[in-house]
Design a protein around this motif. Structure first.
Motif, PDB file in Angstrom:
ATOM      1  N   ILE A 141       0.629  -0.589   0.188  1.00  0.00           N
ATOM      2  CA  ILE A 141      -0.125  -0.443  -0.028  1.00  0.00           C
ATOM      3  C   ILE A 141       1.101   1.076   0.239  1.00  0.00           C
ATOM      4  O   ILE A 141       2.027   1.353   0.830  1.00  0.00           O
ATOM      5  N   THR A 142       0.271   2.305  -0.690  1.00  0.00           N
ATOM      6  CA  THR A 142       1.395   3.005  -0.573  1.00  0.00           C
ATOM      7  C   THR A 142       0.946   4.180   0.095  1.00  0.00           C
ATOM      8  O   THR A 142       0.175   4.320   1.073  1.00  0.00           O
ATOM      9  N   GLU A 143       1.485   5.514   0.372  1.00  0.00           N
ATOM     10  CA  GLU A 143       1.454   6.343   1.732  1.00  0.00           C
ATOM     11  C   GLU A 143      -0.273   6.581   1.648  1.00  0.00           C
ATOM     12  O   GLU A 143      -0.696   7.668   2.603  1.00  0.00           O
ATOM     13  N   ASP A 144       0.064   6.906   0.030  1.00  0.00           N
ATOM     14  CA  ASP A 144      -1.405   7.377  -0.127  1.00  0.00           C
ATOM     15  C   ASP A 144      -3.521   6.702  -0.486  1.00  0.00           C
ATOM     16  O   ASP A 144      -4.247   6.491  -0.560  1.00  0.00           O
ATOM     17  N   GLY A 145      -2.626   5.814  -0.167  1.00  0.00           N
ATOM     18  CA  GLY A 145      -3.773   4.573   0.143  1.00  0.00           C
ATOM     19  C   GLY A 145      -3.731   3.499  -1.040  1.00  0.00           C
ATOM     20  O   GLY A 145      -4.952   2.933  -1.193  1.00  0.00           O
ATOM     21  N   TRP A 146      -2.903   3.558  -1.684  1.00  0.00           N
ATOM     22  CA  TRP A 146      -3.807   2.339  -3.253  1.00  0.00           C
ATOM     23  C   TRP A 146      -2.348   1.351  -3.294  1.00  0.00           C
ATOM     24  O   TRP A 146      -1.098   1.657  -2.594  1.00  0.00           O
ATOM     25  N   GLN A 147      -3.214   0.541  -3.584  1.00  0.00           N
ATOM     26  CA  GLN A 147      -2.641  -0.800  -3.966  1.00  0.00           C
ATOM     27  C   GLN A 147      -2.091  -1.575  -5.014  1.00  0.00           C
ATOM     28  O   GLN A 147      -2.571  -0.972  -6.325  1.00  0.00           O
ATOM     29  N   GLU A 148      -0.361  -1.540  -4.748  1.00  0.00           N
ATOM     30  CA  GLU A 148       0.534  -2.055  -5.669  1.00  0.00           C
ATOM     31  C   GLU A 148       0.994  -3.520  -5.445  1.00  0.00           C
ATOM     32  O   GLU A 148       0.816  -4.496  -4.326  1.00  0.00           O
ATOM     33  N   ALA A 149       0.946  -3.829  -6.734  1.00  0.00           N
ATOM     34  CA  ALA A 149       0.841  -5.536  -6.625  1.00  0.00           C
ATOM     35  C   ALA A 149       2.483  -6.332  -6.806  1.00  0.00           C
ATOM     36  O   ALA A 149       2.847  -5.252  -8.474  1.00  0.00           O
ATOM     37  N   GLY A 150       2.898  -6.622  -6.501  1.00  0.00           N
ATOM     38  CA  GLY A 150       3.882  -7.293  -6.730  1.00  0.00           C
ATOM     39  C   GLY A 150       4.279  -8.969  -6.833  1.00  0.00           C
ATOM     40  O   GLY A 150       3.396  -9.695  -6.227  1.00  0.00           O
ATOM     41  N   TYR A 151       4.892  -9.605  -7.620  1.00  0.00           N
ATOM     42  CA  TYR A 151       5.234 -11.327  -7.795  1.00  0.00           C
ATOM     43  C   TYR A 151       6.591 -11.925  -7.742  1.00  0.00           C
ATOM     44  O   TYR A 151       7.469 -10.996  -7.827  1.00  0.00           O
ATOM     45  N   ILE A 152       6.417 -12.948  -6.551  1.00  0.00           N
ATOM     46  CA  ILE A 152       7.335 -13.110  -6.944  1.00  0.00           C
ATOM     47  C   ILE A 152       7.507 -15.062  -7.434  1.00  0.00           C
ATOM     48  O   ILE A 152       6.524 -15.721  -7.261  1.00  0.00           O
TER      49      ILE A 152
ATOM     50  N   HIS B 124       6.965   5.757   4.983  1.00  0.00           N
ATOM     51  CA  HIS B 124       6.461   7.443   5.510  1.00  0.00           C
ATOM     52  C   HIS B 124       6.477   6.644   6.781  1.00  0.00           C
ATOM     53  O   HIS B 124       5.386   6.139   6.951  1.00  0.00           O
ATOM     54  N   PRO B 125       7.167   7.746   8.436  1.00  0.00           N
ATOM     55  CA  PRO B 125       6.077   7.751   8.914  1.00  0.00           C
ATOM     56  C   PRO B 125       4.906   6.642   9.914  1.00  0.00           C
ATOM     57  O   PRO B 125       4.596   6.231  10.102  1.00  0.00           O
ATOM     58  N   VAL B 126       3.628   7.751   8.410  1.00  0.00           N
ATOM     59  CA  VAL B 126       2.859   7.469   8.693  1.00  0.00           C
ATOM     60  C   VAL B 126       2.332   6.447   8.709  1.00  0.00           C
ATOM     61  O   VAL B 126       1.276   5.795   9.532  1.00  0.00           O
ATOM     62  N   GLN B 127       2.978   5.703   7.456  1.00  0.00           N
ATOM     63  CA  GLN B 127       2.479   3.888   7.241  1.00  0.00           C
ATOM     64  C   GLN B 127       3.079   3.123   8.278  1.00  0.00           C
ATOM     65  O   GLN B 127       2.343   2.110   8.614  1.00  0.00           O
ATOM     66  N   ILE B 128       4.251   3.451   9.364  1.00  0.00           N
ATOM     67  CA  ILE B 128       4.467   2.807  10.422  1.00  0.00           C
ATOM     68  C   ILE B 128       3.218   2.815  11.839  1.00  0.00           C
ATOM     69  O   ILE B 128       2.282   1.620  12.288  1.00  0.00           O
TER      70      ILE B 128
ATOM     71  N   GLN C  32      -8.083   2.666  -0.393  1.00  0.00           N
ATOM     72  CA  GLN C  32      -7.385   4.194  -0.445  1.00  0.00           C
ATOM     73  C   GLN C  32      -8.344   4.668   0.794  1.00  0.00           C
ATOM     74  O   GLN C  32      -7.989   5.750   1.238  1.00  0.00           O
ATOM     75  N   GLU C  33      -9.595   4.307   0.556  1.00  0.00           N
ATOM     76  CA  GLU C  33     -10.958   5.446   1.533  1.00  0.00           C
ATOM     77  C   GLU C  33     -10.145   5.346   2.713  1.00  0.00           C
ATOM     78  O   GLU C  33     -10.172   6.216   3.305  1.00  0.00           O
ATOM     79  N   VAL C  34     -10.706   3.905   2.792  1.00  0.00           N
ATOM     80  CA  VAL C  34     -10.528   3.683   4.699  1.00  0.00           C
ATOM     81  C   VAL C  34      -8.717   3.794   5.002  1.00  0.00           C
ATOM     82  O   VAL C  34      -8.553   4.342   6.330  1.00  0.00           O
ATOM     83  N   TYR C  35      -7.838   3.945   4.089  1.00  0.00           N
ATOM     84  CA  TYR C  35      -6.087   4.551   4.519  1.00  0.00           C
ATOM     85  C   TYR C  35      -6.399   5.841   5.176  1.00  0.00           C
ATOM     86  O   TYR C  35      -5.853   5.953   5.424  1.00  0.00           O
ATOM     87  N   ARG C  36      -6.996   6.716   3.737  1.00  0.00           N
ATOM     88  CA  ARG C  36      -6.812   7.740   4.234  1.00  0.00           C
ATOM     89  C   ARG C  36      -7.463   8.619   5.095  1.00  0.00           C
ATOM     90  O   ARG C  36      -6.458   8.801   5.879  1.00  0.00           O
ATOM     91  N   GLN C  37      -8.373   7.695   5.928  1.00  0.00           N
ATOM     92  CA  GLN C  37      -8.981   8.387   7.176  1.00  0.00           C
ATOM     93  C   GLN C  37      -7.766   7.583   8.402  1.00  0.00           C
ATOM     94  O   GLN C  37      -7.958   8.837   9.069  1.00  0.00           O
ATOM     95  N   LEU C  38      -8.043   6.964   7.859  1.00  0.00           N
ATOM     96  CA  LEU C  38      -7.234   5.921   9.998  1.00  0.00           C
ATOM     97  C   LEU C  38      -5.696   6.068   9.643  1.00  0.00           C
ATOM     98  O   LEU C  38      -5.429   6.358  10.865  1.00  0.00           O
ATOM     99  N   LYS C  39      -4.975   6.413   8.563  1.00  0.00           N
ATOM    100  CA  LYS C  39      -3.453   7.269   8.819  1.00  0.00           C
ATOM    101  C   LYS C  39      -3.868   8.989   9.980  1.00  0.00           C
ATOM    102  O   LYS C  39      -2.790   9.392  10.592  1.00  0.00           O
ATOM    103  N   ARG C  40      -5.228   9.606   9.735  1.00  0.00           N
ATOM    104  CA  ARG C  40      -5.553  10.910  10.147  1.00  0.00           C
ATOM    105  C   ARG C  40      -4.442  11.036  12.057  1.00  0.00           C
ATOM    106  O   ARG C  40      -4.903  10.056  12.162  1.00  0.00           O
ATOM    107  N   ALA C  41      -4.378  11.911  12.196  1.00  0.00           N
ATOM    108  CA  ALA C  41      -3.633  11.881  13.376  1.00  0.00           C
ATOM    109  C   ALA C  41      -4.573  11.968  14.603  1.00  0.00           C
ATOM    110  O   ALA C  41      -4.945  11.302  15.420  1.00  0.00           O
ATOM    111  N   GLU C  42      -6.137  12.652  14.442  1.00  0.00           N
ATOM    112  CA  GLU C  42      -7.911  12.276  15.073  1.00  0.00           C
ATOM    113  C   GLU C  42      -7.659  10.960  14.853  1.00  0.00           C
ATOM    114  O   GLU C  42      -8.124  11.155  16.667  1.00  0.00           O
ATOM    115  N   PHE C  43      -7.531   9.888  14.892  1.00  0.00           N
ATOM    116  CA  PHE C  43      -7.460   8.230  15.227  1.00  0.00           C
ATOM    117  C   PHE C  43      -6.523   7.998  15.844  1.00  0.00           C
ATOM    118  O   PHE C  43      -6.669   6.836  16.094  1.00  0.00           O
TER     119      PHE C  43
END
Ligand code: PLP
Length: 718
Positions: free
Chosen positions: A168-179, A487-491, A558-569
């Motif tokens: 998940i990117t900092e802006d909440g977008w899903q990226e796919a990787g393959y192994i 990004h720290p907020v992702q942690i 993305q909608e979920v991710y953008r909300q939950l990383k807000r400091a208010e939560f």
């Protein structure tokens, strides 16, 4: 028969050079039996706990990397050797299969052979043949078929890149990787002929012959045959055909389904297996009926007789309650792939198309579920409600038949107890239930003694599991921070601020729009008040992938991710990347509440809530799928009621309002009711009620027995 031919696991791992005293470890790691017997895990943890975690619970990788000195040290430990000997003895007893349920109950039908076809088998996180619920169900089904002693063989495809890993990117977008998974690290057993040459089957594709090699996975007592197109005889594009599960375009899909269905039948024939029952788990494998008809025509039957015969042997399970979710192929594609094939079925083009013709606004197409229903003696949905929905949905295939008499039944899903049960809870059950409780797990009586478990013991076990979850989450976050430059907020978003002593809700599932992953965020101010209640805080953990082609699903993440990383939560809501079987296990075992809010009636069954219930989490869900049957007013909570509105907005508002009300007025207050550290006494009463009512009813043992009695053995003897 090559399927049961001698495979020497110790020779396959010769380069590891295991000490003689524990050489049989090789036998354990080449049989997935270990995945539902936690004592085996203890062996690896005893030898090197850190390495076991580093290799992501892959035992073959573990043995290839373990230091000789660590093995030697273990050999010096009497408790280790005692554990090892006990495990080997249990394994050997199991594999002898002397006294199985099937032998006891159906001794007159030992000659039956059930072939179970599925595109996915979710057996363990280290084995890449699944994406989500359908795969986990197949994997659990195979394990239980083994436990019950069924004459059973699974058929699937081998994907060397599996599904995809999620970032998940900092802006909440899903990226796919393959192994790409390495064969050497997987418990894959080559199937060879008498000369040691790989066993291969082939299928005709437009302008070429496609070859597929056969592998075997041993799941306890039962074999799983996997077909793999990555062989030198194929052109490069064809070698990749089975590389990814649900990867590629529609052409890839039809080719994969031809390999699975037609190639799968040819594989069983090559192995000398003659199924008396063909079970198609979802419509992806329905081309198997083409091949069976072709064989019968070649043997001299006419088309109608061939269909009668195959119909008497085939059963079908549907999983998809919306028409668009059922696989179909446009006519031109069927022309392209089958114009050489239909004459061998004794059919014209129209005759073939008529088998499964669907009228769409844009023309006609060929429906795989339609084919499966028409070619099966019995079909079933995966919960009572889904059975009803399916009867309505497919009524048009049975003109003149009222919906309630459409021949599609229901067998509600279940989960494999040994696979999903936390060790701590298993110990508790061992202490309070009868010694043979696991054998009798589907019997409600088995669970009655659990009602007497003291509060303190139950609370301590539940808290232990939640601490395990939060500590696992922190380890993952630490690793991301250290190695992937987040990004720290992702942690923070990865759950580092979660508190194991506070009420914690889990929401983990595929992100597709009907599952409404962002419903709890519909009124953010209200959610903020609930979450940040000073005396009674609430935490929510999200996880789940969207299909790589499903942009609306990714937008929900993305909608979920953008909300939950807000400091208010305040870091009380987290999104955990890369939901898989391992993460699922931590979540269903560790959270207090398992939330599910699909748009009724689109959740055919759902199974993750059953896993949570087995471990003492309380379900909080829309009355859809299995929960419509499971909920009794005391063993969890319902969101909304049984209404289904055509106006989605109105339905979502209504359900969200109910969700907040129940959460605030019942769940939050009950958990913190008596000021205990951890769940209150009133909460624990509900936990006991949940476990004792839901664990037996939604066990895989109940489910597979039902398949045996209502589907597999109900037809005429072949
Ligand atoms: C159990 C499971 C699922 C299915 O869960 P649903 O309740 O159907 O959403 C999906 N993915 C994984 C990894 C699982 O373990």
């Amino acid at each position: 028969m090559p399927l049961n031919g001698a495979f020497n696991a110790q020779a396959a791992l010769a380069s590891v050079n295991l000490p003689k005293r524990i050489a049989r470890l090789a036998d354990l790691v080449y049989n997935l039996w270990w995945t539902w017997n936690p004592d085996v895990t203890e062996i690896f943890e005893f030898i090197d706990r850190q390495l076991w975690s580093e290799v992501a619970h892959n035992p073959i990788k573990f043995l290839r990397r373990v230091k000789r000195q660590d093995l030697n040290a273990a050999l010096q430990s009497p408790p280790f050797l005692e554990l090892f000997d006990r495990v080997i003895a249990a394994f050997d007893t199991y594999m002898k299969a002397e006294n199985t349920w099937y032998k006891r109950e159906h001794s007159d039908k030992l000659d039956r052979q059930i072939a179970y076809f599925s595109t996915e088998f979710g057996l363990h996180e280290s084995f890449p043949t699944y994406s989500g619920g359908l795969g986990v169900l197949s994997g659990d089904h195979a394990k239980e078929a083994s436990d019950l002693g069924l004459p059973f063989v699974g058929v699937g495809l081998y994907y060397d890149q599996g599904y995809f890993s999620q970032h998940i990117t900092e802006d909440g977008w899903q990226e796919a990787g393959y192994i790409t998974y390495s064969f050497d690290d997987l418990p894959i057993i080559p199937l060879n002929d008498a000369d040691g040459q790989p066993l291969m089957v082939s299928v005709e594709l437009p302008g070429r012959t496609l070859h597929a090699r056969l592998w075997k996975i041993q799941v306890g007592r039962i074999p799983l045959v996997l077909l793999d197109s990555d062989v030198p005889q194929n052109a490069p594009a064809d070698r990749d055909l089975t590389a990814r599960l649900y990867g590629g375009d529609k052409d890839t899909r039809i080719c994969q389904e031809i390999v699975l269905g037609i190639g799968g039948v040819r594989a069983l024939r090559l192995l000398g297996i003659t199924p008396t029952v063909w079970h198609m788990n979802e419509g992806h494998s329905a081309f198997l009926t083409f091949e069976c008809i072709r064989e019968l025509i070649a043997a001299g039957l006419d088309f109608n007789a061939a269909v009668e015969k195959i119909k008497s042997e085939t059963v079908f399970t549907t999983h998809t309650p919306v028409p668009a979710g059922n696989e179909e192929f446009p006519d031109w594609m069927m022309d392209r792939y089958f114009n050489q094939y239909w004459p061998s079925m004794g059919l014209t083009r129209d005759g073939l198309m008529d088998l499964a013709r669907l009228q769409q606004s844009w023309g006609t197409s060929f429906g795989m579920s339609v084919l499966a229903i028409r070619m099966s003696r019995q079909s079933n949905g995966v919960s009572e409600l889904h059975g009803q929905v399916s009867r309505k949905m497919w009524q048009f295939l049975f003109p003149g038949t009222p919906a309630e008499r459409v021949p599609i039944g229901a067998i509600t899903n279940g989960v494999h107890t040994g696979t999903w049960l936390a060790r701590g809870m298993r110990d508790l059950y061992n202490r309070y239930l009868d010694a043979d409780w696991l054998e009798e797990v589907d019997n409600p009586e088995t669970w009655q003694p659990f009602l007497a478990v003291p509060d303190d013991e139950l609370r301590a076990t539940r808290l232990h599991l939640k601490r395990k979850l939060t500590s696992y989450i922190r380890d993952r976050a630490r690793q991301q921070w250290q190695t992937t430059h987040r990004h720290p907020v992702q942690i923070v978003a990865a759950g580092t601020l979660l508190d194991p002593y506070k009420l914690t809700i889990g929401f983990a599932r595929r992100f597709s729009t009907y599952k409404r992953g962002s419903l709890v965020m519909r009124d953010v101010d209200r959610l903020l008040r609930i979450v940040n209640n000073v005396k009674m805080p609430v935490q929510i953990i999200f996880a789940g992938k969207a299909h790589p082609m499903d942009d609306p699903g990714k937008k929900v993440i993305q909608e979920v991710y953008r909300q939950l990383k807000r400091a208010e939560f305040a870091g009380r809501i987290a999104f955990l990347e890369d939901y898989d079987i391992n993460l699922a296990r931590y979540l269903v075992q560790g959270v207090d509440v398992w939330m599910n809010n699909p748009r009724r009636p689109l959740e055919a069954s759902g199974t993750s809530g059953m896993k949570a219930a087995l471990n003492g989490a309380l379900n909080f869900s829309i009355l859809d799928g299995w929960w419509q049957e499971g909920y009794n007013g005391e063993n969890g909570w319902a969101i909304g009621d049984e209404s289904e509105l055509d106006d989605h907005e109105a339905q979502d508002s209504k359900d969200a309002a109910s969700l907040y009300d129940v959460l605030e007025n019942q769940i939050q207050s009950l958990y913190y009711e008596d000021g205990s550290i951890g769940p209150s006494v009133g909460w624990l009463r509900r936990v006991r009620e949940g476990i004792s009512t839901l664990a037996p009813q939604f066990s895989m043992r109940r489910m597979v027995k039902q398949y045996v009695e209502e589907m597999y053995l109900s037809g005429p003897k072949a």
